[in-house]
Design a protein around this motif. Structure first.
Motif, PDB file in Angstrom:
ATOM      1  N   GLN A 152       0.834  -1.202   0.000  1.00 17.92           N
ATOM      2  CA  GLN A 152       0.000   0.000   0.000  1.00 17.92           C
ATOM      3  C   GLN A 152       0.869   1.251   0.000  1.00 17.92           C
ATOM      4  O   GLN A 152       1.909   1.297   0.659  1.00 17.92           O
ATOM      5  CB  GLN A 152      -0.903   0.034   1.246  1.00 17.92           C
ATOM      6  CG  GLN A 152      -1.978  -1.015   1.240  1.00 17.92           C
ATOM      7  CD  GLN A 152      -2.914  -0.869   2.411  1.00 17.92           C
ATOM      8  OE1 GLN A 152      -3.009  -1.749   3.257  1.00 17.92           O
ATOM      9  NE2 GLN A 152      -3.640   0.249   2.449  1.00 17.92           N
ATOM     10  N   THR A 153       0.423   2.231  -0.755  1.00 19.23           N
ATOM     11  CA  THR A 153       1.104   3.524  -0.764  1.00 19.23           C
ATOM     12  C   THR A 153       0.093   4.661  -0.747  1.00 19.23           C
ATOM     13  O   THR A 153      -1.018   4.506  -1.279  1.00 19.23           O
ATOM     14  CB  THR A 153       1.985   3.677  -2.036  1.00 19.23           C
ATOM     15  OG1 THR A 153       1.164   3.454  -3.190  1.00 19.23           O
ATOM     16  CG2 THR A 153       3.145   2.714  -2.006  1.00 19.23           C
ATOM     17  N   PRO A 154       0.428   5.799  -0.143  1.00 17.95           N
ATOM     18  CA  PRO A 154       1.604   5.985   0.717  1.00 17.95           C
ATOM     19  C   PRO A 154       1.376   5.349   2.083  1.00 17.95           C
ATOM     20  O   PRO A 154       0.271   4.930   2.394  1.00 17.95           O
ATOM     21  CB  PRO A 154       1.673   7.510   0.816  1.00 17.95           C
ATOM     22  CG  PRO A 154       0.240   7.947   0.755  1.00 17.95           C
ATOM     23  CD  PRO A 154      -0.437   6.991  -0.199  1.00 17.95           C
ATOM     24  N   SER A 155       2.397   5.317   2.904  1.00 17.65           N
ATOM     25  CA  SER A 155       2.215   4.789   4.258  1.00 17.65           C
ATOM     26  C   SER A 155       1.530   5.828   5.144  1.00 17.65           C
ATOM     27  O   SER A 155       0.794   5.472   6.058  1.00 17.65           O
ATOM     28  CB  SER A 155       3.556   4.362   4.858  1.00 17.65           C
ATOM     29  OG  SER A 155       4.460   5.442   4.837  1.00 17.65           O
ATOM     30  N   HIS A 156       1.804   7.102   4.861  1.00 12.98           N
ATOM     31  CA  HIS A 156       1.140   8.183   5.583  1.00 12.98           C
ATOM     32  C   HIS A 156       0.638   9.209   4.581  1.00 12.98           C
ATOM     33  O   HIS A 156       1.317   9.490   3.595  1.00 12.98           O
ATOM     34  CB  HIS A 156       2.112   8.891   6.546  1.00 12.98           C
ATOM     35  CG  HIS A 156       2.499   8.082   7.720  1.00 12.98           C
ATOM     36  ND1 HIS A 156       3.553   7.204   7.710  1.00 12.98           N
ATOM     37  CD2 HIS A 156       1.963   8.008   8.963  1.00 12.98           C
ATOM     38  CE1 HIS A 156       3.652   6.630   8.895  1.00 12.98           C
ATOM     39  NE2 HIS A 156       2.708   7.087   9.666  1.00 12.98           N
ATOM     40  N   GLN A 157      -0.535   9.745   4.861  1.00 16.42           N
ATOM     41  CA  GLN A 157      -1.092  10.789   4.009  1.00 16.42           C
ATOM     42  C   GLN A 157      -1.757  11.812   4.911  1.00 16.42           C
ATOM     43  O   GLN A 157      -2.615  11.455   5.719  1.00 16.42           O
ATOM     44  CB  GLN A 157      -2.119  10.202   3.043  1.00 16.42           C
ATOM     45  CG  GLN A 157      -2.876  11.201   2.210  1.00 16.42           C
ATOM     46  CD  GLN A 157      -2.207  11.475   0.881  1.00 16.42           C
ATOM     47  OE1 GLN A 157      -1.803  10.567   0.171  1.00 16.42           O
ATOM     48  NE2 GLN A 157      -2.082  12.745   0.558  1.00 16.42           N
ATOM     49  N   VAL A 158      -1.325  13.056   4.760  1.00 17.20           N
ATOM     50  CA  VAL A 158      -1.967  14.139   5.502  1.00 17.20           C
ATOM     51  C   VAL A 158      -2.677  15.020   4.485  1.00 17.20           C
ATOM     52  O   VAL A 158      -2.097  15.389   3.462  1.00 17.20           O
ATOM     53  CB  VAL A 158      -0.939  14.975   6.294  1.00 17.20           C
ATOM     54  CG1 VAL A 158      -1.652  16.085   7.061  1.00 17.20           C
ATOM     55  CG2 VAL A 158      -0.163  14.086   7.260  1.00 17.20           C
ATOM     56  N   THR A 159      -3.921  15.346   4.770  1.00 18.46           N
ATOM     57  CA  THR A 159      -4.685  16.153   3.835  1.00 18.46           C
ATOM     58  C   THR A 159      -5.588  17.107   4.599  1.00 18.46           C
ATOM     59  O   THR A 159      -5.867  16.903   5.777  1.00 18.46           O
ATOM     60  CB  THR A 159      -5.527  15.263   2.902  1.00 18.46           C
ATOM     61  OG1 THR A 159      -6.089  16.061   1.862  1.00 18.46           O
ATOM     62  CG2 THR A 159      -6.657  14.577   3.649  1.00 18.46           C
ATOM     63  N   GLN A 160      -6.013  18.129   3.907  1.00 20.22           N
ATOM     64  CA  GLN A 160      -6.924  19.085   4.548  1.00 20.22           C
ATOM     65  C   GLN A 160      -8.364  18.678   4.281  1.00 20.22           C
ATOM     66  O   GLN A 160      -8.693  18.106   3.234  1.00 20.22           O
ATOM     67  CB  GLN A 160      -6.674  20.489   4.004  1.00 20.22           C
ATOM     68  CG  GLN A 160      -5.359  21.089   4.479  1.00 20.22           C
ATOM     69  CD  GLN A 160      -5.260  22.561   4.143  1.00 20.22           C
ATOM     70  OE1 GLN A 160      -5.736  22.992   3.103  1.00 20.22           O
ATOM     71  NE2 GLN A 160      -4.652  23.333   5.031  1.00 20.22           N
ATOM     72  N   MET A 161      -9.204  18.999   5.227  1.00 18.98           N
ATOM     73  CA  MET A 161     -10.632  18.709   5.110  1.00 18.98           C
ATOM     74  C   MET A 161     -11.158  19.244   3.780  1.00 18.98           C
ATOM     75  O   MET A 161     -10.821  20.361   3.366  1.00 18.98           O
ATOM     76  CB  MET A 161     -11.341  19.411   6.272  1.00 18.98           C
ATOM     77  CG  MET A 161     -12.701  18.911   6.585  1.00 18.98           C
ATOM     78  SD  MET A 161     -13.274  19.543   8.178  1.00 18.98           S
ATOM     79  CE  MET A 161     -13.003  21.263   8.050  1.00 18.98           C
ATOM     80  N   GLY A 162     -11.951  18.432   3.115  1.00 15.58           N
ATOM     81  CA  GLY A 162     -12.529  18.845   1.843  1.00 15.58           C
ATOM     82  C   GLY A 162     -11.726  18.441   0.626  1.00 15.58           C
ATOM     83  O   GLY A 162     -12.229  18.507  -0.498  1.00 15.58           O
TER      84      GLY A 162
END
Lengths: 115, 111
Positions: free
Chosen positions: A6-16
């Motif tokens: 699986q990729t990515p191992s971490h994902q940071v995103t903004q609401m919306g």
């Protein structure tokens, strides 16, 4: 031993924002799944996929979610407009067949953080 | 699908045998029993499965009595690295597709 990756191992995103989580199932497997696990909680079923269509989906898998197998190897989960409560570990899994003793093989997940 | 009940947590010491029992009173004739292990920040990993009596592999043994209303996962001589959450699942043998995870048993192995 073949693995689900699986990729990515971490994902940071903004609401919306839209996010796409990617998975490469084991190559000869025919059934594909997405599960999620909110921190400290149970592993929850989202959706299963076979023969290029959704087989089953849970109540969690609403219109904001979609899955796709765009080619012969990848399996993706898209969240169209992320919400804070979508923050979780998302696990992809695959299995060779159903109905008999064919265990699910899970990837190590993508940690999605929605801010 | 049959509901499963297992202890929320268990403690053990290195070198001991650990037995985790799961109840599944409403198991159907074609259902089979599967156990998964999950380490923190990893996906669940298949350990063992069975339909009746006893199944053994290199990791664990699974004991299923004749009425199949419960099952016991046995981990011989646990080590610190066996600290994990262990899930008991009942899987439909009739083209079962979706696996439903319960809360699992959090096993803590102490030195």
């Amino acid at each position: 031993e073949p693995e689900v990756t699986q990729t990515p191992s971490h994902q940071v995103t903004q609401m919306g924002q839209e996010v796409i989580l990617r998975c490469v199932p084991i190559s000869n497997h025919l059934y594909f799944y997405w599960y999620r696990q909110i921190l400290g909680q149970k592993v929850e079923f989202l959706v299963s996929f076979y023969n290029n269509e959704i087989s089953e989906k849970s109540e969690i898998f609403d219109d904001q979610f979609s899955v796709e197998r765009p080619d012969g190897s990848n399996f993706t989960l898209k969240i169209r407009s992320t919400k804070l409560e979508d923050s979780a570990m998302y696990f992809c899994a695959s299995r060779l067949k159903t109905g008999t003793s064919s265990p699910l093989h899970f990837g190590n997940g993508t940690r999605l953080t929605v801010t | 699908l049959a509901k499963t009940t297992q202890p929320i947590s268990m403690d053990s010491y290195e070198g001991q045998e650990v037995n985790i029992t799961c109840s599944h009173n409403n198991i159907a004739t074609n259902d089979y029993i599967t156990w998964y292990q999950q380490f923190p920040s990893q996906g669940p990993r298949f350990i063992i499965q069975g339909y009746k009596t006893k199944v053994t592999n290199e990791v664990a043994s699974l004991f299923i009595p004749a009425d199949r209303k419960s099952s016991t996962l046995s981990l011989p001589r646990v080590s610190l690295s066996d600290t994990a959450v262990y899930y008991c699942l009942v899987v439909s043998g009739d083209a079962g597709n979706m696996l439903t995870f319960g809360g699992g048993t959090r096993l803590m192995v102490k030195p």
